[in-house]
Enzyme design. Structure first.
Site: not given
Ligand SMILES: NC(=O)c1ccc[n+]([C@@H]2O[C@H](COP(=O)([O-])OP(=O)(O)OC[C@H]3O[C@@H](n4cnc5c(N)ncnc54)[C@H](O)[C@@H]3O)[C@@H](O)[C@H]2O)c1
Length: 252
Positions: A16, A66, A93, A144, A157, A161
């Protein structure tokens, strides 16, 4: 005297890594000298982040992957090995979520969240494990804080996590004596393309930030700093831990 974090003998995979937190992590690991593979569902996003890194003198490749498809994971990791060498830092991630009350969530939606967020991370860890054992590697999984505190309209979710946390701790016990460490970073709300719908739904960034002792939401670089620490020689006696990076929102 100054301390330098030098990951120049490391090959890192960031799933990701094409957006948001993953992009921030890939960029910081590359700044510390690691060769970084940005593994993302979107080949275009992965390539674009890799190009940004290489244009600043870092070493990076984009890999289409993926994480919910084992063949795609194995193909992607084989490409990383061929181009960069065996993986020594794995950052799981990529994740997926729906923002819906529990009672309104369908089985298909729940399955998708678990398939990507929990099973995806498991598949990537299993596929990368031979490399990590060979390199005395480090795993940093992005969970998370919702897994520790619960989160309204994100029950499945949060459960997936929590699974990531439990798997990480268990794996840390199995592989510690073989020289591999595994830890978790648990972000609070971090401003990314992926979190914008959630932030809007709860009334916007300014309102949400009032609940944070440090007075602001996170940025991808905040999460990346903790990942770099856990991937680096500064944390050689730390494994099986969960580090909340959430401006003090979660204190457990
Ligand atoms: N942003 C937040 O507030 C937050 C808080 C807690 C945890 N998280 C966790 O952090 C991580 C990143 O979140 P983000 O906010 O940067 O998300 P984002 O949507 O900005 O980026 C996620 C990336 O993951 C890729 N992706 C999605 N499904 C995929 C798959 N099956 N295989 C490979 N790549 C895949 C997407 O193409 C994208 O580039 C996630 O695991 C999310 O649960 C985010």
């Amino acid at each position: 005297m100054s301390i330098q974090i030098d990951l120049s003998s490391d090959v890192a995979v960031v799933t990701g890594g094409g957006s948001g937190i993953g992009e921030g992590i890939a960029t910081l690991l590359a700044e510390a000298g690691a060769k970084v593979a940005i593994a993302d569902l979107s080949a275009e996003a992965a390539t674009s982040v890799a190009e940004q890194i290489t244009s600043k003198g870092g070493a990076a490749i984009g890999v289409e992957m993926n994480i919910a498809d084992e063949d795609s994971v194995r193909r992607g990791l084989a490409e990383v090995r061929e181009q960069l060498g065996p993986v020594s830092v794995l950052v799981n991630n990529a994740g997926a979520w729906t923002i819906k009350k529990f009672a309104d969530t369908t089985d298909d939606e729940a399955r998708r969240v678990v398939d990507i967020t929990l099973l995806g991370a498991i598949t990537v860890m299993r596929a990368a494990l031979p490399d990590l054992l060979e390199t005395q590697g480090r795993i940093v999984n992005i969970a998370s804080d919702s897994a520790r505190t619960g989160e309204h309209s994100m029950a499945v979710y949060a459960g997936a996590k929590a699974g990531v946390i439990a798997v990480t701790k268990s794996l840390a016990k199995e592989v510690g004596r073989k020289g591999v460490r595994a830890n978790v970073v648990a972000p609070g709300t971090t401003v990314t393309p992926g979190s914008s719908a959630f932030i809007e739904q709860v009334g916007g960034a300014d309102k949400l930030a009032r609940a944070y002792p440090l007075g602001r939401l996170g940025a991808p670089a905040d999460i990346a700093g903790a990942v770099l620490f856990l991937a680096s020689p500064l944390s050689t006696w730390i494994t099986g831990q969960v580090l909340s990076v959430s401006g003090g929102y979660t204190m457990v």
